[in-house]
Scaffold this motif. Sequence first.
Motif, PDB file in Angstrom:
ATOM      1  N   LEU A  11       0.832  -1.208   0.000  1.00 54.24           N
ATOM      2  CA  LEU A  11       0.000   0.000   0.000  1.00 54.24           C
ATOM      3  C   LEU A  11       0.864   1.255   0.000  1.00 54.24           C
ATOM      4  O   LEU A  11       0.580   2.225  -0.714  1.00 54.24           O
ATOM      5  N   LEU A  12       1.933   1.240   0.773  1.00 55.02           N
ATOM      6  CA  LEU A  12       2.823   2.399   0.829  1.00 55.02           C
ATOM      7  C   LEU A  12       3.512   2.627  -0.520  1.00 55.02           C
ATOM      8  O   LEU A  12       3.704   3.771  -0.945  1.00 55.02           O
ATOM      9  N   ILE A  13       3.882   1.524  -1.185  1.00 58.25           N
ATOM     10  CA  ILE A  13       4.468   1.648  -2.526  1.00 58.25           C
ATOM     11  C   ILE A  13       3.437   2.228  -3.495  1.00 58.25           C
ATOM     12  O   ILE A  13       3.759   3.052  -4.359  1.00 58.25           O
ATOM     13  N   TRP A  14       2.186   1.805  -3.334  1.00 57.06           N
ATOM     14  CA  TRP A  14       1.107   2.328  -4.180  1.00 57.06           C
ATOM     15  C   TRP A  14       0.919   3.826  -3.951  1.00 57.06           C
ATOM     16  O   TRP A  14       0.717   4.592  -4.889  1.00 57.06           O
ATOM     17  N   PHE A  15       0.970   4.251  -2.694  1.00 61.14           N
ATOM     18  CA  PHE A  15       0.891   5.681  -2.387  1.00 61.14           C
ATOM     19  C   PHE A  15       1.999   6.440  -3.127  1.00 61.14           C
ATOM     20  O   PHE A  15       1.774   7.524  -3.676  1.00 61.14           O
TER      21      PHE A  15
ATOM     22  N   GLU B 167      -1.697  13.689   2.287  1.00 63.30           N
ATOM     23  CA  GLU B 167      -2.690  12.727   1.789  1.00 63.30           C
ATOM     24  C   GLU B 167      -2.460  11.347   2.390  1.00 63.30           C
ATOM     25  O   GLU B 167      -3.417  10.631   2.690  1.00 63.30           O
ATOM     26  N   ILE B 168      -1.211  10.976   2.567  1.00 64.60           N
ATOM     27  CA  ILE B 168      -0.906   9.673   3.172  1.00 64.60           C
ATOM     28  C   ILE B 168      -1.366   9.643   4.620  1.00 64.60           C
ATOM     29  O   ILE B 168      -2.041   8.704   5.064  1.00 64.60           O
ATOM     30  N   ILE B 169      -1.022  10.688   5.372  1.00 64.23           N
ATOM     31  CA  ILE B 169      -1.367  10.730   6.796  1.00 64.23           C
ATOM     32  C   ILE B 169      -2.883  10.749   6.993  1.00 64.23           C
ATOM     33  O   ILE B 169      -3.408  10.147   7.934  1.00 64.23           O
ATOM     34  N   ASN B 170      -3.597  11.424   6.091  1.00 61.76           N
ATOM     35  CA  ASN B 170      -5.050  11.531   6.225  1.00 61.76           C
ATOM     36  C   ASN B 170      -5.800  10.411   5.526  1.00 61.76           C
ATOM     37  O   ASN B 170      -7.031  10.389   5.552  1.00 61.76           O
ATOM     38  N   SER B 171      -5.073   9.484   4.885  1.00 58.51           N
ATOM     39  CA  SER B 171      -5.718   8.316   4.304  1.00 58.51           C
ATOM     40  C   SER B 171      -6.361   7.488   5.409  1.00 58.51           C
ATOM     41  O   SER B 171      -5.759   7.275   6.468  1.00 58.51           O
ATOM     42  N   LYS B 172      -7.576   7.028   5.156  1.00 62.58           N
ATOM     43  CA  LYS B 172      -8.312   6.310   6.198  1.00 62.58           C
ATOM     44  C   LYS B 172      -7.578   5.029   6.612  1.00 62.58           C
ATOM     45  O   LYS B 172      -7.511   4.692   7.800  1.00 62.58           O
TER      46      LYS B 172
ATOM     47  N   GLY C   5      -6.024   4.836  10.268  1.00 59.91           N
ATOM     48  CA  GLY C   5      -6.642   3.799  11.096  1.00 59.91           C
ATOM     49  C   GLY C   5      -5.604   2.862  11.695  1.00 59.91           C
ATOM     50  O   GLY C   5      -5.677   2.505  12.883  1.00 59.91           O
ATOM     51  N   GLU C   6      -4.635   2.454  10.883  1.00 60.29           N
ATOM     52  CA  GLU C   6      -3.595   1.563  11.383  1.00 60.29           C
ATOM     53  C   GLU C   6      -2.679   2.271  12.376  1.00 60.29           C
ATOM     54  O   GLU C   6      -2.263   1.678  13.374  1.00 60.29           O
ATOM     55  N   MET C   7      -2.365   3.527  12.129  1.00 60.23           N
ATOM     56  CA  MET C   7      -1.511   4.256  13.050  1.00 60.23           C
ATOM     57  C   MET C   7      -2.210   4.471  14.389  1.00 60.23           C
ATOM     58  O   MET C   7      -1.576   4.385  15.448  1.00 60.23           O
ATOM     59  N   ILE C   8      -3.506   4.736  14.358  1.00 54.59           N
ATOM     60  CA  ILE C   8      -4.257   4.880  15.602  1.00 54.59           C
ATOM     61  C   ILE C   8      -4.256   3.564  16.374  1.00 54.59           C
ATOM     62  O   ILE C   8      -4.125   3.539  17.602  1.00 54.59           O
ATOM     63  N   THR C   9      -4.388   2.457  15.649  1.00 53.53           N
ATOM     64  CA  THR C   9      -4.335   1.146  16.291  1.00 53.53           C
ATOM     65  C   THR C   9      -2.982   0.923  16.959  1.00 53.53           C
ATOM     66  O   THR C   9      -2.905   0.432  18.094  1.00 53.53           O
ATOM     67  N   ILE C  10      -1.902   1.289  16.259  1.00 54.69           N
ATOM     68  CA  ILE C  10      -0.555   1.142  16.818  1.00 54.69           C
ATOM     69  C   ILE C  10      -0.401   1.997  18.074  1.00 54.69           C
ATOM     70  O   ILE C  10       0.118   1.540  19.108  1.00 54.69           O
ATOM     71  N   PHE C  11      -0.853   3.245  18.009  1.00 53.06           N
ATOM     72  CA  PHE C  11      -0.714   4.139  19.159  1.00 53.06           C
ATOM     73  C   PHE C  11      -1.539   3.652  20.346  1.00 53.06           C
ATOM     74  O   PHE C  11      -1.087   3.720  21.497  1.00 53.06           O
ATOM     75  N   CYS C  12      -2.753   3.165  20.087  1.00 55.44           N
ATOM     76  CA  CYS C  12      -3.589   2.647  21.183  1.00 55.44           C
ATOM     77  C   CYS C  12      -2.952   1.412  21.806  1.00 55.44           C
ATOM     78  O   CYS C  12      -2.959   1.250  23.037  1.00 55.44           O
TER      79      CYS C  12
END
Length: 258
Positions: A198-202, A211-216, A220-227
């Motif tokens: 996905l990151l390569i696709w970005f 746009e990457i940071i605000n991608s859902k 979503g995954e970063m919020i999961t990691i932080f939680c």
Amino acid sequence: MNAILLLAAILFILMTLVGGKKGARSFFAIFLNFGVIIFVLFFMNDPNINPIIVTLIACAFIGCINLFFINEVNIKTITAFLSSLITTGVLIGFIVIIAEKAMIQGFGEEEIEELSIFSLYIGVDFVKVAASVIIMSTISAITDAAMAISSPMREIHYHHPDISRKELFQAGISIGKDILGTSTNTLFFAFFGAYLALLIWFKDLSYSAGEIINSKIFSGEMITIFCAGIGVTMVIPVTSWITALYLVKRGNTADTAE
């Protein structure tokens, strides 16, 4: 399919050789946890059932499997289980609020094209589903950290039965500091390993950093990691306090089992 069976056989043999009976139980625990997840998926399809409640029940079962089934019932697993429950309970409200405010529920625009032929009106509250995903992703990291602290604390108390509660608590905190960095970084790199394509696709689509940071999907995954990181951090003092309280209270009668 043959490759999957071969890898599973190699994993089972290695886990049995290294871990003995406990290693074999750990292997079968993988399938038990998979069964719990299937159970969650079936009940989440029912609009009359709260997905978060189902997830919390599933997390309790996962904790029992990972702690009591693999390591049996003893001081280490009991204190780790209690610490995991307390930490998860504290995090639930925070996770639900974050999932709702961050608007990470549902599908990202990178996924919606493949799903456009299907009806998305399925009667499921995706905010609660998003919160359930975060909770499910967090519980394993919390349980792992709790066990990694309670086990050496039990060993310290066994070899130094005269240690004070404060000293044992400080030892638990010191152990927690050692595993904190590795645990959080494991969560971080697990995301990048799973979503590398996905990151390569970005990159190929010339997404900007914003746009990457605000991608859902990304957010979503970063919020999961932080939680999960917050949960791992919180469980360190909780486990240290509960384990120190229980072991020093029991004194020399503390459990001597592995």
